[in-house]
Design a protein around this motif. Sequence first.
Motif, short mmCIF file in Angstrom:
data_model
loop_
_atom_site.label_atom_id
_atom_site.label_comp_id
_atom_site.label_asym_id
_atom_site.label_seq_id
_atom_site.Cartn_x
_atom_site.Cartn_y
_atom_site.Cartn_z
N ARG A 50 -19.21 -0.79 35.81
CA ARG A 50 -18.68 0.20 36.74
C ARG A 50 -17.59 0.99 36.02
NH1 ARG A 50 -15.41 -0.82 42.30
NH2 ARG A 50 -16.21 0.94 43.50
N PRO A 51 -17.93 1.59 34.90
CA PRO A 51 -16.90 2.20 34.04
C PRO A 51 -16.15 3.34 34.71
CG PRO A 51 -19.11 2.81 33.32
CD PRO A 51 -19.28 1.72 34.31
N GLU A 52 -16.79 4.03 35.64
CA GLU A 52 -16.12 5.15 36.30
C GLU A 52 -14.96 4.68 37.17
OE1 GLU A 52 -19.10 3.63 39.23
OE2 GLU A 52 -19.04 3.96 37.05
N ARG A 53 -14.93 3.38 37.50
CA ARG A 53 -13.83 2.79 38.28
C ARG A 53 -13.13 1.70 37.47
NH1 ARG A 53 -13.82 3.35 43.77
NH2 ARG A 53 -11.77 2.38 43.54
N ARG A 54 -13.15 1.83 36.17
CA ARG A 54 -12.50 0.87 35.26
C ARG A 54 -13.02 -0.55 35.48
NH1 ARG A 54 -6.57 0.87 36.26
NH2 ARG A 54 -6.53 -0.39 34.36
N ASN A 55 -14.28 -0.64 35.90
CA ASN A 55 -14.91 -1.94 36.17
C ASN A 55 -14.16 -2.75 37.22
OD1 ASN A 55 -17.07 -1.57 34.38
ND2 ASN A 55 -15.89 -2.33 32.65
N ALA A 56 -13.52 -2.06 38.18
CA ALA A 56 -12.91 -2.77 39.31
C ALA A 56 -14.00 -3.57 40.02
CB ALA A 56 -12.27 -1.77 40.27
N ILE A 96 -7.83 -10.64 37.90
CA ILE A 96 -8.89 -11.60 37.58
C ILE A 96 -9.50 -11.33 36.21
CG2 ILE A 96 -10.79 -10.28 38.63
CD1 ILE A 96 -11.75 -13.08 39.74
N GLY A 97 -9.29 -10.10 35.69
CA GLY A 97 -9.73 -9.81 34.33
C GLY A 97 -9.01 -10.65 33.30
N THR A 98 -7.83 -11.14 33.64
CA THR A 98 -7.11 -12.09 32.79
C THR A 98 -7.34 -13.52 33.24
OG1 THR A 98 -5.37 -10.54 32.14
CG2 THR A 98 -4.84 -12.87 32.01
N THR A 99 -7.25 -13.79 34.55
CA THR A 99 -7.33 -15.18 35.00
C THR A 99 -8.69 -15.81 34.75
OG1 THR A 99 -7.87 -14.52 37.29
CG2 THR A 99 -5.54 -14.82 36.75
N MET A 100 -9.76 -15.03 34.76
CA MET A 100 -11.08 -15.62 34.48
C MET A 100 -11.17 -16.10 33.04
SD MET A 100 -13.89 -12.55 34.00
CE MET A 100 -13.72 -11.84 35.62
N LEU A 101 -10.34 -15.53 32.16
CA LEU A 101 -10.38 -15.92 30.75
C LEU A 101 -9.90 -17.35 30.54
CD1 LEU A 101 -8.97 -12.64 29.15
CD2 LEU A 101 -11.36 -13.23 29.67
N PHE A 102 -9.08 -17.87 31.46
CA PHE A 102 -8.61 -19.25 31.33
C PHE A 102 -9.76 -20.24 31.43
CE2 PHE A 102 -4.64 -17.31 33.33
CZ PHE A 102 -4.00 -17.18 32.12
N HIS A 103 -10.91 -19.80 31.93
CA HIS A 103 -12.06 -20.69 32.10
C HIS A 103 -13.13 -20.45 31.05
CE1 HIS A 103 -10.33 -21.95 35.89
NE2 HIS A 103 -10.05 -20.68 36.10
N THR A 108 -11.80 -4.83 32.63
CA THR A 108 -11.78 -4.60 34.07
C THR A 108 -10.36 -4.28 34.53
OG1 THR A 108 -12.12 -5.54 36.28
CG2 THR A 108 -11.60 -7.10 34.53
N GLY A 109 -10.28 -3.36 35.47
CA GLY A 109 -9.00 -3.03 36.11
C GLY A 109 -8.64 -4.01 37.20
N LYS A 120 -2.70 -8.30 32.15
CA LYS A 120 -1.68 -8.19 33.20
C LYS A 120 -2.16 -8.89 34.46
CE LYS A 120 1.10 -4.75 35.77
NZ LYS A 120 2.42 -5.36 35.47
N MET A 121 -1.23 -9.63 35.11
CA MET A 121 -1.53 -10.34 36.36
C MET A 121 -0.52 -9.91 37.43
SD MET A 121 -2.44 -14.05 34.66
CE MET A 121 -1.09 -13.95 33.48
N PRO A 122 -0.77 -8.80 38.11
CA PRO A 122 0.23 -8.20 39.01
C PRO A 122 0.19 -8.73 40.44
CG PRO A 122 -1.67 -6.76 38.85
CD PRO A 122 -1.97 -7.96 37.98
N PHE A 123 0.05 -10.03 40.59
CA PHE A 123 -0.13 -10.58 41.94
C PHE A 123 1.09 -10.39 42.82
CE2 PHE A 123 -2.96 -13.11 39.14
CZ PHE A 123 -4.16 -12.66 39.65
#
Length: 253
Positions: free
Chosen positions: A20-26, A108-115, A61-62, A128-131
């Motif tokens: 979904r590149p037009e939406r930064r893969n949101a 989640i683009g960062t948090t999924m990497l922990f797995h 992913t954004g 970035k994890m802007p929760f």
Amino acid sequence: MTDHVLHERRGAHLRLSLNRPERRNAITVAMYAALADAITAAQDNPDIRVITLEGEGVDFTGGNDLADFMKEMPQDGQTDIPVWRLLRALATNQLPLIAAVHGNAVGIGTTMLFHCDLVVAEEGTRFKMPFTELGLVPEAASSLILPRLAGRQLAAKYLLLGESFGVEEAERFGLVTHRAASGELAERLEAVVATLLSRPPEATRLTQRLLRGTSHDEVLERMDLENGHFSERLTSDEVRAAISAFFMSRQRA
């Protein structure tokens, strides 16, 4: 199924790519469901030996598609919504899982990497994890895994303050395992996959399971705790105000 997640088999390699590149893969609810289904189905396919996660366009992913997610907010007691199915699939996955990241890897683009078992990152990638900025709490058991990797103070920097960090820092505390020069991410990933597939299959599978050990029970327990807080936060005034401010800032940009 959605066209926003590409599935490609290359022999024993299953390639999943956010498209979904037009939406930064949101990531939308449908994309979460497609990823969860693909990873779950792969567990029972003896012909698949490795899974890779990638992103089309300028970003990995954004993060979460907030507008889509807010329309599909979980109801009290729901545990089977697509995003949480994906997180459980990642936590219990028993196949070598490699992520190739570039551009921005948000939320989640960062948090999924922990797995993931291995993470290949292109130079210039920002994590970035802007929760807390959105009035939310961490997800994907990141509140458990990140302090163990980086230490509590760095975890607070990334989760409490939501500060971004780059490839060098991510490699230093163990999130990134391989670095790729700008424009060479695909080649670096291909080399890592080829090396993995050159190893005896059963030895590779057993080693991956041994590395994960019994930690998935603890991870799933932390995910449930985080998800409960996350659900409660979604209906709070703080979240409504934060997300409203987020969309207003995008309109002004």
